[in-house]
Write a protein that holds these residues in place. Structure first.
Motif, PDB file in Angstrom:
ATOM      1  N   UNK A  76     -22.886  -3.546  16.706  1.00  0.00           N
ATOM      2  CA  UNK A  76     -22.876  -3.582  15.244  1.00  0.00           C
ATOM      3  C   UNK A  76     -22.132  -4.820  14.755  1.00  0.00           C
ATOM      4  N   UNK A  77     -21.002  -5.122  15.346  1.00  0.00           N
ATOM      5  CA  UNK A  77     -20.191  -6.248  14.880  1.00  0.00           C
ATOM      6  C   UNK A  77     -20.980  -7.555  14.952  1.00  0.00           C
ATOM      7  N   UNK A  78     -21.792  -7.734  15.966  1.00  0.00           N
ATOM      8  CA  UNK A  78     -22.520  -8.989  16.153  1.00  0.00           C
ATOM      9  C   UNK A  78     -23.889  -8.991  15.458  1.00  0.00           C
ATOM     10  N   UNK A  79     -24.231  -7.924  14.712  1.00  0.00           N
ATOM     11  CA  UNK A  79     -25.523  -7.842  14.029  1.00  0.00           C
ATOM     12  C   UNK A  79     -25.561  -8.780  12.821  1.00  0.00           C
ATOM     13  N   UNK A  80     -26.778  -9.155  12.419  1.00  0.00           N
ATOM     14  CA  UNK A  80     -26.998 -10.101  11.316  1.00  0.00           C
ATOM     15  C   UNK A  80     -28.210  -9.649  10.500  1.00  0.00           C
ATOM     16  N   UNK A  81     -28.463 -10.276   9.355  1.00  0.00           N
ATOM     17  CA  UNK A  81     -29.660  -9.922   8.577  1.00  0.00           C
ATOM     18  C   UNK A  81     -30.962 -10.125   9.349  1.00  0.00           C
ATOM     19  N   UNK A  82     -30.974 -11.059  10.282  1.00  0.00           N
ATOM     20  CA  UNK A  82     -32.200 -11.288  11.058  1.00  0.00           C
ATOM     21  C   UNK A  82     -32.230 -10.466  12.346  1.00  0.00           C
ATOM     22  N   UNK A  83     -31.105  -9.891  12.726  1.00  0.00           N
ATOM     23  CA  UNK A  83     -31.033  -9.018  13.898  1.00  0.00           C
ATOM     24  C   UNK A  83     -30.228  -7.776  13.515  1.00  0.00           C
ATOM     25  N   UNK A  84     -30.904  -6.859  12.813  1.00  0.00           N
ATOM     26  CA  UNK A  84     -30.242  -5.645  12.340  1.00  0.00           C
ATOM     27  C   UNK A  84     -29.736  -4.799  13.514  1.00  0.00           C
ATOM     28  N   UNK A  85     -28.679  -4.054  13.239  1.00  0.00           N
ATOM     29  CA  UNK A  85     -28.228  -3.056  14.197  1.00  0.00           C
ATOM     30  C   UNK A  85     -29.270  -1.944  14.251  1.00  0.00           C
ATOM     31  N   UNK A  86     -29.646  -1.435  15.428  1.00  0.00           N
ATOM     32  CA  UNK A  86     -30.707  -0.429  15.529  1.00  0.00           C
ATOM     33  C   UNK A  86     -30.235   0.981  15.161  1.00  0.00           C
ATOM     34  N   UNK A  87     -29.969   1.209  13.869  1.00  0.00           N
ATOM     35  CA  UNK A  87     -29.522   2.530  13.428  1.00  0.00           C
ATOM     36  C   UNK A  87     -30.619   3.572  13.590  1.00  0.00           C
ATOM     37  N   UNK A  88     -30.235   4.737  14.056  1.00  0.00           N
ATOM     38  CA  UNK A  88     -31.140   5.884  14.144  1.00  0.00           C
ATOM     39  C   UNK A  88     -31.205   6.528  12.757  1.00  0.00           C
ATOM     40  N   UNK A  89     -32.371   6.496  12.133  1.00  0.00           N
ATOM     41  CA  UNK A  89     -32.498   7.004  10.775  1.00  0.00           C
ATOM     42  C   UNK A  89     -32.807   8.500  10.717  1.00  0.00           C
ATOM     43  N   UNK A  90     -32.851   9.166  11.868  1.00  0.00           N
ATOM     44  CA  UNK A  90     -33.112  10.606  11.849  1.00  0.00           C
ATOM     45  C   UNK A  90     -31.911  11.345  11.283  1.00  0.00           C
ATOM     46  N   UNK A  91     -32.150  12.531  10.791  1.00  0.00           N
ATOM     47  CA  UNK A  91     -31.048  13.369  10.326  1.00  0.00           C
ATOM     48  C   UNK A  91     -30.370  12.863   9.083  1.00  0.00           C
ATOM     49  N   UNK A  92     -31.106  12.132   8.233  1.00  0.00           N
ATOM     50  CA  UNK A  92     -30.528  11.693   6.966  1.00  0.00           C
ATOM     51  C   UNK A  92     -29.482  10.625   7.113  1.00  0.00           C
ATOM     52  N   UNK A  93     -29.791   9.575   7.860  1.00  0.00           N
ATOM     53  CA  UNK A  93     -28.831   8.494   8.085  1.00  0.00           C
ATOM     54  C   UNK A  93     -29.094   7.307   7.172  1.00  0.00           C
ATOM     55  N   UNK A  94     -29.614   7.567   5.982  1.00  0.00           N
ATOM     56  CA  UNK A  94     -29.950   6.476   5.068  1.00  0.00           C
ATOM     57  C   UNK A  94     -28.722   5.722   4.589  1.00  0.00           C
TER      58      UNK A  94
END
Length: 490
Positions: free
Chosen positions: A240-258
């Motif tokens: 997460x710390x090294x993520x950028x707008x062009x390389x988003x962190x791969x968040x799991x959107x299941x279970x209401x993680x919006x």
């Protein structure tokens, strides 16, 4: 107290417990004073009970933090944090005298991201104020800056307890991430499995599921008190710390993680340029990992396998490949420079006759403390591997030295200050390519919050603030080595 000591000694002799050959006896009066000093953060000069600003600030900060956490939980009803940090008022408040740090001395921003098991982890990123000057040197701070990821300790540690270190580093020119591992602080307790049977439902895992059910077995990350949680947490936090707008962190959107944060909001300030003087082959990313307790065991492991890490700081304790006990270092390989700050006492303050084994698992030592005890957990492995390392053991320090906890748990008066100074100087050396000489100074200046947005300088004398029982040592390329900084006789 001496009756207890005599009883322990008699029992040890009856059981045939032998003390290490290098153990040294401790004067009873000195032992009693050391044990009293181990409560200095609560009772010492300028301490929590002796600073009139502390208790009013604690009430205000605890109330605000607790209400804020409840509102956050209400907004994410399927992401339950069944933890002490979320449920106990004041648990996650840290040092209330720092409540006004954000916006006056630096910038802090909350973030949230899912770990590889789908559990929502909450954290905070810190950066310097725009146009700020280093509070110690007066030098104008200009980005981009090196990065730091801090992993908390176990037994329900929470990120607010480590804000002191993140803030100290941010106002000196670092971008820092603190976070709660799964099942601690305000992070989610349960994972989210990719299964139609448990999507958006409670619970999110089935501890008795079998592969034939088409589900993942067990509840990954449960219970929170396991080393893998902290290793996984550190690795995912680095992602997460090294993520950028062009390389988003791969968040799991299941279970209401919006409500997740897609990338590090301070990504632009993180220095991604290769370090011209890397600390190890292939290690030229200007990022450090810091961990406490089980977090220290985790970063000791991750530094050997993650080539983004250029240096590591372990706060009680650095674990080498041959370490044993409650924080097993099996398989750890010393790769990058390591600063180990370690403690005389564990969670409780015990007489010198119980200083055998580890501070985390005290056993009888009838002849007194073994000066080499703190070297053996990891420092000796680093020096034997020829990797830069330093060991600092603050006087009368406890395992809780590195957490800001109000009023009830032991910690010395200046151990946290001394730790911050050494961490700052260590990272200046290995992330900013600064000189090693400041690490060997015998006197340091540190700024403490005293209330009302005021900060007061204190002078830290190394000789008085290092342990007189256990070795503090260093082995640094281009400088040399000294295995007995404090003159302990080891």
């Amino acid at each position: 107290m001496r009756v207890l000591g005599a009883a322990v000694l008699s029992a040890a002799l009856a059981l045939g417990v032998a003390a290490p050959a290098s153990a040294k006896p401790v004067d009873p009066a000195a032992d009693a004073q050391d044990m009293a000093d181990a409560y200095g953060r609560i009772t010492g000069e300028g301490s929590q009970l002796r600073n009139p600003a502390y208790l009013p600030a604690l009430v205000r900060a605890s109330t605000a933090r607790y209400v804020g956490q409840l509102l956050t939980q209400v907004a994410s009803p399927t992401r339950l944090a069944l933890t002490a940090g979320a449920l106990v008022p004041g648990w996650n408040v840290g040092n209330p005298l720092r409540a006004d740090w954000n916006g006056t001395r630096g910038v802090a921003k909350p973030v949230a991201f899912t770990n590889r098991y789908g559990a929502l982890l909450r954290g905070t990123v810190y950066k310097p104020l725009p146009g700020a000057r280093d509070p110690y040197t007066g030098t104008r701070l200009t980005g981009p800056y090196p990065g730091v990821v801090i992993t908390e300790g176990s037994v329900q540690g929470s990120e607010g307890m480590y804000a002191w270190l993140a803030e100290d580093l941010a106002e000196r020119g670092y971008v820092v991430l603190t976070y709660d591992v799964q099942g601690q602080g305000t992070s989610e307790t349960l994972p989210h499995q990719d299964s139609p049977l448990h999507q958006d439902m409670v619970p999110f895992c089935n501890p008795v599921a079998t592969p034939e059910d088409g589900e993942l077995t067990g509840c990954p990350g449960v219970p929170s008190q396991q080393l893998s949680n902290f290793v996984v947490g550190t690795e995912d936090a680095l992602d997460f710390f090294t993520s950028t707008p062009s390389h988003h962190y791969p968040n799991d959107q299941s279970g209401g993680a919006s409500s997740t944060t897609p990338y590090n909001p301070f990504w632009r300030l993180f220095d991604r340029s290769p370090d011209p003087t890397p600390t190890a082959p292939g290690r030229d990313t200007r990022v450090a990992i810091i961990g406490h307790s089980m977090g220290a065991a985790a970063v000791s492991k991750v530094q050997g396998t993650d080539d983004r890490v250029e240096t590591v700081v372990a706060l009680d304790k650095l674990t080498g490949p041959d370490s044993d006990g409650p924080l097993d270092g099996s398989g750890n390989k010393p790769v990058v420079p390591a600063l180990a700050v370690q403690s005389e006492y564990g969670f409780t303050v015990t007489p010198a006759e119980l200083s055998g084994g580890s501070s985390l698992n005290p056993t009888p030592s009838p002849d007194g403390p073994d000066p080499m005890r703190e070297r053996a957990t990891g420092y000796d492995a680093w020096t034997n591997a020829g990797v830069d390392s330093m060991l600092v053991v603050p006087h009368a320090s406890t395992h809780l030295e590195y957490t800001d906890i109000p009023l009830v748990l032991p910690a010395s008066r200046y151990g946290q200050d001394l730790t911050s100074v050494y961490v700052q100087r260590w990272l200046d050396r290995y992330l900013k390519d600064g000189p090693a000489a400041p690490l060997l100074d015998t006197s340091f200046r540190y700024l403490e919050p005293v209330g009302g947005d005021a900060w007061s300088p204190v002078t830290l004398k190394r000789g008085a603030l290092l342990s007189d029982r256990y070795c503090s040592a260093y082995s640094l390329a281009g400088v040399g080595s000294d295995g007995d900084i404090a003159g302990v006789g080891c």
